[in-house]
Design a protein around this motif. Structure first.
Motif, mmCIF file in Angstrom:
data_model
loop_
_atom_site.group_PDB
_atom_site.id
_atom_site.type_symbol
_atom_site.label_atom_id
_atom_site.label_comp_id
_atom_site.label_asym_id
_atom_site.label_seq_id
_atom_site.Cartn_x
_atom_site.Cartn_y
_atom_site.Cartn_z
ATOM 1 N N PRO A 64 0.919 -1.212 0.063
ATOM 2 C CA PRO A 64 -0.082 0.066 -0.154
ATOM 3 C C PRO A 64 0.674 1.119 -0.002
ATOM 4 O O PRO A 64 0.358 2.293 -0.728
ATOM 5 C CB PRO A 64 -0.854 -0.182 1.279
ATOM 6 N N PRO A 65 2.024 1.534 0.694
ATOM 7 C CA PRO A 65 2.701 2.629 0.725
ATOM 8 C C PRO A 65 3.230 2.781 -0.762
ATOM 9 O O PRO A 65 3.563 4.137 -0.954
ATOM 10 C CB PRO A 65 3.867 2.471 1.681
ATOM 11 N N LEU A 66 3.648 1.641 -1.500
ATOM 12 C CA LEU A 66 4.074 2.266 -2.681
ATOM 13 C C LEU A 66 2.884 2.809 -3.740
ATOM 14 O O LEU A 66 3.224 3.696 -4.520
ATOM 15 C CB LEU A 66 4.245 0.700 -3.441
ATOM 16 N N TYR A 67 1.861 2.487 -3.261
ATOM 17 C CA TYR A 67 0.692 3.573 -4.410
ATOM 18 C C TYR A 67 0.764 4.944 -3.776
ATOM 19 O O TYR A 67 0.512 5.847 -4.913
ATOM 20 C CB TYR A 67 -0.499 2.678 -3.827
ATOM 21 N N GLY A 68 0.749 5.038 -2.718
ATOM 22 C CA GLY A 68 0.985 6.648 -2.254
ATOM 23 C C GLY A 68 2.200 7.204 -2.651
ATOM 24 O O GLY A 68 2.103 8.425 -2.965
ATOM 25 N N TRP A 69 3.369 6.611 -2.684
ATOM 26 C CA TRP A 69 4.505 7.322 -3.153
ATOM 27 C C TRP A 69 4.345 7.313 -4.665
ATOM 28 O O TRP A 69 4.511 8.517 -5.324
ATOM 29 C CB TRP A 69 5.575 6.018 -3.037
ATOM 30 N N LEU A 70 4.098 6.331 -5.549
ATOM 31 C CA LEU A 70 3.693 6.464 -6.827
ATOM 32 C C LEU A 70 2.860 7.445 -7.402
ATOM 33 O O LEU A 70 2.739 8.426 -8.381
ATOM 34 C CB LEU A 70 3.477 5.092 -7.555
ATOM 35 N N GLY A 71 1.820 7.618 -6.358
ATOM 36 C CA GLY A 71 0.604 8.801 -6.701
ATOM 37 C C GLY A 71 1.420 10.111 -6.653
ATOM 38 O O GLY A 71 0.862 10.862 -7.586
ATOM 39 N N ARG A 72 2.332 10.554 -5.998
ATOM 40 C CA ARG A 72 3.082 11.627 -5.708
ATOM 41 C C ARG A 72 3.837 12.015 -7.220
ATOM 42 O O ARG A 72 4.179 12.995 -7.502
ATOM 43 C CB ARG A 72 4.060 11.648 -5.154
ATOM 44 N N VAL A 73 4.163 10.706 -7.957
ATOM 45 C CA VAL A 73 4.723 10.740 -9.248
ATOM 46 C C VAL A 73 3.666 11.363 -10.320
ATOM 47 O O VAL A 73 4.151 12.010 -11.168
ATOM 48 C CB VAL A 73 5.419 9.645 -9.716
#
Length: 505
Positions: free
Chosen positions: A281-290
């Motif tokens: 799940p944290p990966l999606y938040g991180w990629l969302g910022r990209v």
């Protein structure tokens, strides 16, 4: 615009869930089958089922939204979810199984020999379970609206109907099978798109996540919308660490193990399964910022997981990955709601409905029939409330449920298992004071629009002051009322801490 792939995946998840539930009905005959699956669920299957029901809307959608909004500092949030099971393993898992109880009120009555305390615990179970159900039903509405454009009430209604039919039809045996398989489906649904999206990001040479607003990528900035991030961090960690053992749908799972040793093994496997899931799940938040930076996503962080595939990939590929995620999210709502409805229905049946029916029928009330009617009540109430209460955000609402659990059942369980001087009056004082303070904070958080400053932090994240308050009340009042210590305390504690094989000899 309607997404046919996402809609098809949600339909598949719903139909499969119903089919497994119908199959489970054939296995449920006795009352123990409905409540604790005959106490015959092995560690691996039980751990999968726990993972299925514990990984809720907050885990599948909310954690990514928190990291997206609050920054990389929020990476500790899923760690807190997992730490709760370490505390549960060390302190109460095996004694709970040895207690022979079906529900938390059963344990309270057996340990403290008080019918009044049992009824107090029953009210808390219904309250905590209903509060935890709200984000599941609201999250289902968000997911279905994202896929089809349907009004939010439709998704919640679909989940309520499916869960109600499964729980009423087969009880714990039915939902154990459903939840165990749904864990592995949810893991697949969140892991496969994550690997694909990371590979696309790496091959495309896209930039690192955008650190806006300022501080997004700095320590102790998370919860920056609140003026006191250090307090809210520690309060939330305490709620997640101690609140897990007080969640009725989590604790009831340990009663389904054959013995205390199996309960400990189950918890160890759960830790591995949760740790594996929370990598993603944290990966999606991180990629969302990209790919979905800044203000474009303001107010819609809970859908970042569902939006990301089509933002990264054009055409059918993005839609298929989005459909897999939508199906996984819906499975999360269904499995967690199933466990919650199961625990709430069990309490309504044992402590509210069946006693009344028994008086009306002169003791001839059917346990299975009253349980099924209790299931209807356990579903209808939270669904109606989900339509009346404005959503606070999935992770926020779940965090409040953890806070109430930490301030009520955590002191009762820890002191009840390990402290022989706990009195009935002391336990009641802890439940009333901690539960009253935490519930008041929840009501204020839902009601108030302005939650800034210290007052807002204390109300929105109450665990750090309500939990010590509950422990202190229980201990001090117990010391002041030694005459209210239950007569059979030593025998009860001996049963809780003695392995089953030793007791049988």
């Amino acid at each position: 615009m309607s997404d046919p792939y996402g809609l098809a995946m949600i339909v598949v998840v719903c139909v499969t869930t119903l089919g497994l539930g119908i199959f489970g009905m054939r296995l449920s005959r006795a009352t123990s089958d409905f409540y604790v699956a005959g106490r015959a669920v092995g560690p691996v299957r039980n751990a999968s089922a726990i993972g299925g029901e514990y990984l809720s809307a907050a885990s599948f959608l909310g954690v990514a939204g928190l990291v997206y909004d609050g920054g990389v500092d929020l990476l500790w949030f899923p760690v807190g979810y997992t730490v709760g099971y370490v505390v549960l393993l060390v302190l109460v898992a095996a004694p709970l199984r040895r207690s022979g109880a079906y529900t938390l009120p059963d344990f309270a009555e057996a340990r403290l020999e008080s019918r009044s305390l049992r009824l107090l615990c029953s009210g808390l179970v219904i309250g905590i379970g209903s509060l935890y159900l709200l984000p599941q039903l609201q999250g289902a509405g968000i997911a279905l609206r994202h896929v089809t454009g349907a009004p939010p009430w439709v998704g919640g209604l679909v989940v309520a109907l499916i869960v109600g039919m499964n729980v009423a039809g087969g009880g714990m045996r039915s939902i154990t099978l459903v939840q165990a398989l749904q864990y592995w489906f949810k893991l697949t649904a969140i892991a496969v798109p994550a690997f694909v999206l990371l590979w696309v990001w790496w091959r495309s040479g896209a930039p690192d996540p955008v650190g806006e607003p300022a501080g997004w990528d700095e320590p102790m900035w998370g919860f920056g919308a609140n003026d006191h991030p250090l307090y809210t961090t520690w309060s939330t960690l305490l709620a997640l660490s101690l609140g897990t053992m007080g969640l009725p749908h989590v604790v009831v799972r340990f009663y389904t193990n054959p013995d205390g040793r199996a309960a400990r093994r189950t918890t160890v496997v759960v830790l591995a399964l949760l740790g594996l899931f929370y990598v993603f799940p944290p990966l999606y938040g991180w990629l969302g910022r990209v790919y979905l930076p800044g203000g474009a996503r303001a107010g819609a962080a809970d859908t970042i997981v569902l939006d990301l595939p089509t933002a990264v990939l054009d055409g059918t590929s993005g839609q298929l990955l989005g459909a897999l995620l939508a199906g996984g999210a819906f499975a999360a709502f269904l499995s967690t709601a199933s466990g919650l409805v199961m625990s709430v229905a069990g309490v309504i049946d044992q402590d509210v409905l069946r006693p009344r029916l028994s008086r009306l029928t002169k003791g001839d009330a059917s346990g299975v029939q009253s349980f099924r009617l209790s299931t209807v009540l356990a579903v209808v109430g939270p669904y109606a409330l989900s339509r009346l209460v404005e959503p606070l955000g999935i992770a926020t609402t779940v965090g409040l449920a953890f806070a109430v659990a930490a301030a009520t059942f955590a002191p009762l369980l820890i002191l009840g298992v390990w402290w022989p001087r706990l009195s009935t009056t002391g336990a009641a004082a802890g439940l009333v004071l901690g539960g009253g303070a935490a519930t008041s904070a929840v009501i204020a958080t839902i009601s108030l629009d302005d939650r800034t400053g210290w007052l807002g932090a204390l109300l929105e994240h109450p665990a750090l002051w309500t939990t010590p308050l509950a422990f202190a009340a229980a201990i001090l009042v117990s010391l002041a009322t030694p005459g209210r210590i239950p007569r059979h305390t030593r025998a009860t504690l001996s049963r809780l801490h003695s392995p089953e094989r030793l007791r049988s000899r």
